[in-house]
Scaffold this motif. Structure first.
Motif, PDB file in Angstrom:
ATOM      1  N   LEU A  17       0.853  -1.337   0.027  1.00 29.13           N
ATOM      2  CA  LEU A  17      -0.151  -0.021   0.052  1.00 29.13           C
ATOM      3  C   LEU A  17       0.982   1.050   0.095  1.00 29.13           C
ATOM      4  O   LEU A  17       0.708   2.238  -0.710  1.00 29.13           O
ATOM      5  CB  LEU A  17      -1.029  -0.057   1.218  1.00 29.13           C
ATOM      6  N   ARG A  18       1.728   1.076   0.780  1.00 30.38           N
ATOM      7  CA  ARG A  18       2.767   2.407   0.940  1.00 30.38           C
ATOM      8  C   ARG A  18       3.605   2.855  -0.311  1.00 30.38           C
ATOM      9  O   ARG A  18       3.737   4.022  -0.564  1.00 30.38           O
ATOM     10  CB  ARG A  18       3.611   2.365   1.927  1.00 30.38           C
ATOM     11  N   HIS A  56      -6.258  -5.390  -4.217  1.00 28.66           N
ATOM     12  CA  HIS A  56      -6.347  -5.921  -3.012  1.00 28.66           C
ATOM     13  C   HIS A  56      -7.048  -7.428  -3.315  1.00 28.66           C
ATOM     14  O   HIS A  56      -6.145  -8.583  -2.791  1.00 28.66           O
ATOM     15  CB  HIS A  56      -7.271  -5.376  -1.892  1.00 28.66           C
ATOM     16  N   ASP A  57      -8.013  -7.677  -4.097  1.00 28.66           N
ATOM     17  CA  ASP A  57      -8.392  -8.961  -4.297  1.00 28.66           C
ATOM     18  C   ASP A  57      -7.305  -9.586  -5.261  1.00 28.66           C
ATOM     19  O   ASP A  57      -7.170 -10.996  -4.931  1.00 28.66           O
ATOM     20  CB  ASP A  57      -9.717  -8.854  -5.229  1.00 28.66           C
ATOM     21  N   THR A  83     -16.360   4.247  -4.538  1.00 28.67           N
ATOM     22  CA  THR A  83     -16.362   5.062  -5.820  1.00 28.67           C
ATOM     23  C   THR A  83     -15.608   4.413  -6.797  1.00 28.67           C
ATOM     24  O   THR A  83     -15.029   3.219  -6.384  1.00 28.67           O
ATOM     25  CB  THR A  83     -15.639   6.401  -5.300  1.00 28.67           C
ATOM     26  N   LYS A  84     -15.344   4.852  -8.037  1.00 25.81           N
ATOM     27  CA  LYS A  84     -14.505   4.276  -9.026  1.00 25.81           C
ATOM     28  C   LYS A  84     -12.936   3.994  -8.482  1.00 25.81           C
ATOM     29  O   LYS A  84     -12.473   2.897  -8.529  1.00 25.81           O
ATOM     30  CB  LYS A  84     -14.404   5.135 -10.262  1.00 25.81           C
ATOM     31  N   LYS A  85     -12.568   4.967  -7.491  1.00 31.83           N
ATOM     32  CA  LYS A  85     -11.218   4.816  -6.979  1.00 31.83           C
ATOM     33  C   LYS A  85     -11.361   3.564  -5.854  1.00 31.83           C
ATOM     34  O   LYS A  85     -10.277   2.851  -5.772  1.00 31.83           O
ATOM     35  CB  LYS A  85     -10.771   6.006  -6.173  1.00 31.83           C
ATOM     36  N   GLY A  86     -12.287   3.489  -5.046  1.00 31.47           N
ATOM     37  CA  GLY A  86     -12.583   2.435  -4.337  1.00 31.47           C
ATOM     38  C   GLY A  86     -12.560   1.135  -4.839  1.00 31.47           C
ATOM     39  O   GLY A  86     -12.050   0.200  -4.372  1.00 31.47           O
ATOM     40  N   ARG A  87     -13.381   0.937  -6.138  1.00 33.34           N
ATOM     41  CA  ARG A  87     -13.309  -0.069  -6.685  1.00 33.34           C
ATOM     42  C   ARG A  87     -12.081  -0.778  -7.290  1.00 33.34           C
ATOM     43  O   ARG A  87     -11.685  -1.741  -7.334  1.00 33.34           O
ATOM     44  CB  ARG A  87     -14.417  -0.104  -7.759  1.00 33.34           C
ATOM     45  N   LEU A  88     -11.170   0.290  -7.633  1.00 25.92           N
ATOM     46  CA  LEU A  88     -10.073  -0.023  -8.081  1.00 25.92           C
ATOM     47  C   LEU A  88      -9.085  -0.686  -7.000  1.00 25.92           C
ATOM     48  O   LEU A  88      -8.431  -1.716  -7.287  1.00 25.92           O
ATOM     49  CB  LEU A  88      -9.402   1.328  -8.795  1.00 25.92           C
ATOM     50  N   VAL A  89      -8.955  -0.039  -6.111  1.00 22.54           N
ATOM     51  CA  VAL A  89      -8.308  -0.518  -4.789  1.00 22.54           C
ATOM     52  C   VAL A  89      -8.575  -1.969  -4.437  1.00 22.54           C
ATOM     53  O   VAL A  89      -8.004  -2.676  -3.860  1.00 22.54           O
ATOM     54  CB  VAL A  89      -8.090   0.489  -3.876  1.00 22.54           C
ATOM     55  N   TYR A  90     -10.059  -2.085  -4.445  1.00 16.93           N
ATOM     56  CA  TYR A  90     -10.572  -3.288  -3.900  1.00 16.93           C
ATOM     57  C   TYR A  90     -10.192  -4.396  -5.060  1.00 16.93           C
ATOM     58  O   TYR A  90      -9.728  -5.355  -4.511  1.00 16.93           O
ATOM     59  CB  TYR A  90     -12.161  -3.121  -4.017  1.00 16.93           C
ATOM     60  N   HIS A 109      -9.013  -3.016   4.516  1.00 16.14           N
ATOM     61  CA  HIS A 109     -10.041  -3.951   4.985  1.00 16.14           C
ATOM     62  C   HIS A 109     -11.338  -3.354   5.159  1.00 16.14           C
ATOM     63  O   HIS A 109     -12.402  -4.244   4.791  1.00 16.14           O
ATOM     64  CB  HIS A 109      -9.534  -4.454   6.344  1.00 16.14           C
ATOM     65  N   ALA A 110     -11.571  -2.238   5.523  1.00 17.86           N
ATOM     66  CA  ALA A 110     -13.001  -1.482   5.398  1.00 17.86           C
ATOM     67  C   ALA A 110     -13.486  -1.451   3.986  1.00 17.86           C
ATOM     68  O   ALA A 110     -14.604  -1.809   3.715  1.00 17.86           O
ATOM     69  CB  ALA A 110     -12.973  -0.010   6.028  1.00 17.86           C
TER      70      ALA A 110
END
Length: 146
Positions: A27-28, A108-109, A98-105, A41-42
Motif C-alpha cells: 500500500l505504501r 487487493h483482491d 467510488t471508482k477509486k475505491g473499486r480500483l483499490v478493491y 480492510h474496510a
C-alpha cells in the motif's frame, strides 16, 4: 502431537503477520499510499457493488458503529467511498465504493487471489479438501469466540 500443534500455531502467527506486513508495504509503495491497512480492510468489507449500511460493515469488521463512522468519513474524504441515501427511505444511508475505491478493491483482491493460488500450488484435490475442512474448523472456532 503437542510439537506439531506448536509448529502449526507458530506458522499461522507468522503467516498472519507477514500478510499484514506485505499488504501495508505494498500500500505504501502504491498509488493508494494515502490509505491504511485498516481502511483497506474496510473497503474490502464494503465490497464492490453491495451497498450496505454502516452497521452491516461494522459487524463484518467487528468494529463499533462509531469507529466505523470515522473510517468511512476518512474514506469519503479521500475519494474511496460514498454515502448513498436510499430511494425508498431517505433516512437509510448505505456505503458504496467510488471508482477509486473499486480500483483499490480489485488490486487487493488480486493480491489475495495470487496468495491463495500460491498456497494451493501442487496440491491434489483431496489435499485441497483437507485444507478447506481445516479452514472451516478454524472459522467455526473463531465464530464461537467472537
Amino acid at each position: 502431537m503437542d510439537e506439531r500443534y506448536q509448529v502449526i500455531n507458530d506458522a499461522l502467527e507468522k503467516i498472519y503477520a507477514d500478510i499484514v506486513w506485505i499488504e501495508e508495504s505494498e500500500l505504501r509503495k502504491s498509488v493508494f499510499s494515502d490509505i491504511t491497512i485498516k481502511e483497506m480492510h474496510a473497503i474490502n468489507a464494503i465490497s464492490m457493488y453491495d451497498h450496505q449500511t454502516a452497521s452491516q460493515v461494522a459487524k463484518k469488521l467487528h468494529l463499533t458503529p462509531g469507529t466505523l463512522t470515522a473510517t468511512i468519513d476518512r474514506l469519503c474524504r479521500k475519494g474511496y467511498a460514498e454515502r448513498i441515501r436510499g430511494n425508498d427511505d431517505r433516512r437509510i444511508i448505505r456505503i458504496g465504493l467510488t471508482k477509486k475505491g473499486r480500483l483499490v478493491y480489485r488490486a487487493h483482491d488480486a493480491f489475495h487471489r495470487m496468495m491463495v493460488k500460491s498456497f494451493l500450488k501442487d496440491l491434489n484435490p483431496d489435499e485441497i479438501k483437507t485444507i478447506e475442512k481445516a479452514i472451516h474448523n478454524l472459522e467455526d472456532f473463531l465464530k464461537e469466540h467472537s
